[in-house]
Design an enzyme around this catalytic site. Sequence first.
Site, mmCIF file in Angstrom:
data_model
loop_
_atom_site.group_PDB
_atom_site.id
_atom_site.type_symbol
_atom_site.label_atom_id
_atom_site.label_comp_id
_atom_site.label_asym_id
_atom_site.label_seq_id
_atom_site.Cartn_x
_atom_site.Cartn_y
_atom_site.Cartn_z
ATOM 1 N N ASP A 293 0.880 -1.210 -0.065
ATOM 2 C CA ASP A 293 0.112 -0.013 -0.032
ATOM 3 C C ASP A 293 0.918 1.040 0.100
ATOM 4 O O ASP A 293 1.796 1.541 0.510
ATOM 5 C CB ASP A 293 -1.004 -0.098 1.115
ATOM 6 C CG ASP A 293 -1.841 1.195 1.445
ATOM 7 O OD1 ASP A 293 -2.936 1.196 0.348
ATOM 8 O OD2 ASP A 293 -1.733 2.174 2.123
ATOM 9 N N GLU A 335 1.063 -0.799 -5.159
ATOM 10 C CA GLU A 335 -0.192 0.214 -5.237
ATOM 11 C C GLU A 335 0.516 1.506 -5.591
ATOM 12 O O GLU A 335 0.769 2.131 -4.646
ATOM 13 C CB GLU A 335 -1.131 0.155 -3.954
ATOM 14 C CG GLU A 335 -2.388 0.791 -4.049
ATOM 15 C CD GLU A 335 -2.469 2.068 -3.402
ATOM 16 O OE1 GLU A 335 -3.215 3.077 -3.914
ATOM 17 O OE2 GLU A 335 -1.537 2.345 -2.431
HETATM 18 C C1 GLC Z 1 -4.011 3.382 -0.347
HETATM 19 C C2 GLC Z 1 -5.458 2.722 -0.050
HETATM 20 C C3 GLC Z 1 -6.276 3.982 0.490
HETATM 21 C C4 GLC Z 1 -5.618 4.590 1.638
HETATM 22 C C5 GLC Z 1 -4.159 5.003 1.527
HETATM 23 C C6 GLC Z 1 -3.688 5.212 2.634
HETATM 24 O O1 GLC Z 1 -4.161 4.299 -1.449
HETATM 25 O O2 GLC Z 1 -5.836 2.121 -1.247
HETATM 26 O O3 GLC Z 1 -7.645 3.318 0.506
HETATM 27 O O4 GLC Z 1 -6.463 5.686 2.040
HETATM 28 O O5 GLC Z 1 -3.424 4.009 0.837
HETATM 29 O O6 GLC Z 1 -3.069 3.933 3.486
#
Ligand code: GLC
Length: 656
Positions: A293, A335
Amino acid sequence: MAVSSEHRRTARQVWAQQRAQWQVAAADALDDRDAARFLARVERWYADAFEPLSLLYGQVVDVGDLVDELLDSVLGAAAARPHALRLLDDTREIDPEWFLDESMVGYVCYADRFAGDLTGIVERIDYLRDLGVTYLHLMPVLAPREGPSDGGYAVADYRAVDPALGTMQDLRRIAATLRDHGISLCVDLVVNHTAREHEWARKAIAGEQAYRDYYLMFPDRTLPDAFEEHLPEVFPDRAPGNFTWVDVLDAWVWTTFHDYQWDLNYANPVVFAEMLAIICDLANVGVEIFRLDAVPFTWKRMGTNCQNQPEAHLLLQALRALVRIAAPAVLFKAEAIVTPDDLVQYLGAHDLQRHECELAYHNQLMVLLWSSAASRDARLATHALRRMRTPPPATTWMTYLRCHDDIGWAITGEDAAAVGVDEFDHRAFLIDFHAGEVPGTYARGERFGFNPVTLDARTSGTAASLAGIEQALERDDDTLLPAAISRMLALYATLYGWGGIPLIYMGDEIGVRNDYSYHDDPAHAGDNRWMHRPRMDWQAAARRRDAATVEGRLFSGFRRLAASRAATPQLQDMGATTTPLHHDNPHTLAWLRRHPRFGGLLGITNFDDVPQSVDADLCADARLGQPRDVLGIWPMTLRDGRIHLPALSTVWLTDG
Ligand code: GLC
């Protein structure tokens, strides 16, 4: 390059000196066969860990000692790895490209919203298999802080499961059951920050300097202000700024996201070691794919937006190498919702060509599909997607239409200008269109993260609501509904036929609409992303076999997508490329998939709500002598030298 080869030489020398010691250690911890395999992996990956760690931490620690300590942790993890997972390691090492197969289909859901809790998933495996699912991403499952937790992305304990979902033992069991059914488990690993309730943060609050060093803290505004000059705001309306004053610490803490999410300090090698150990432990529970993430944010540099820094890549490379040694079956998924040029770096396509993540979200495709649908014009998509680099060997995209986050309208000025579109106007159009505010719009979404200064915003809403199904059902209109269903399927058919692993976001397969009840939940009200995080509607799902219903039409469409994809080897990803083709019809997106072994596939999607045609010469370019549609959802005809497609439809043509 010179620096890298020098580090590599040093790495080799250090390893040569240490090999004998590790042979003894491995023989103590593992049986003969596993010890030999462990050592072979260290041999293979040692330099890939040593080099980036030298660049990251060479100034603050002795890298030989650091690698030694990390290998110790990795050997511990290898020794603790359950037998079934060692067998999986063997399988994956024999077939390391398993995830590039055309049979791969992913599904993304919240365990509680889909199945009540973790154990409830078991009862839903048949449902998933029916959709051809081979990969299941369970949204945050680790113990979050109490109260608002950014949907679970504020983790209070990485070694415990959210008690509302079950226990670590349940996670272990569900991972094994999924594996038995040919489904790989993916979970989120929030690497950039912890909850302020995490043990490390609590110890920092209690005054332990060692733990203050896990985070980024500043005694006054001097540095925060200097950083802020170049930092964007992720949640400008709800969590403005990137720093939070914490009284008990007498310091400003770096908080990129919410004030309760404290960014970790990866300049501290101890933090790296902690995260490595956490990944190895979860891998031993049976997690096969880690969704890393917010990875672009892990390294901060003054004068930059503190995203995509070279060190963020070095961290991933070192982690990649070390986790390979402990648990070679594991994949990393980035991500990274960043520009296309920055994105491909997470797949290892940088100058150093060291392994990084195997998977990354294809955010551009997602944005451009919605853009093409709204404007009924695919020229921007054709241009922008042509510029994307092909993922390096043994890596691929995750293609998706919706996820739990908002849609950020990432259209670059350069791409827009190239097709004669004004970047700001088009973005404003997309925001308004999807908020249901443009005459003739079919979309029912809402603005997310509206910035009153720039007027910029992102968009929330489920795929079904954004594609027009909600509006059509509300208006009870017999012509709008088939069009909306067709639009939704054509969007998915494009990404299923693109290459990469397509992801179904929970509920899309039956057309689940926006859930407005989040307003009533104090933990969710104020964050309209909950609108597109509904509970699974199993009553609606029960209608999935009835062809007269929305659910039936969509579900059978998704089954067809998976079946057609699995029968189309051109969609396997080993050495294949995907290139959008310029052609003579602005309403259609045409892409050529070239596979070195299996030949070409010409995909065409018509975003218009009337039939359209494209020049059949495209088939010649794709070397399709006898074009045949292998998707088989919409009728296609070839006449007068043109390929004719119905309104809102997709074909996948191969040489038949
Ligand atoms: C990523 C997640 C999102 C979250 C962010 C902070 O982008 O997909 O939902 O708010 O990380 O952890």
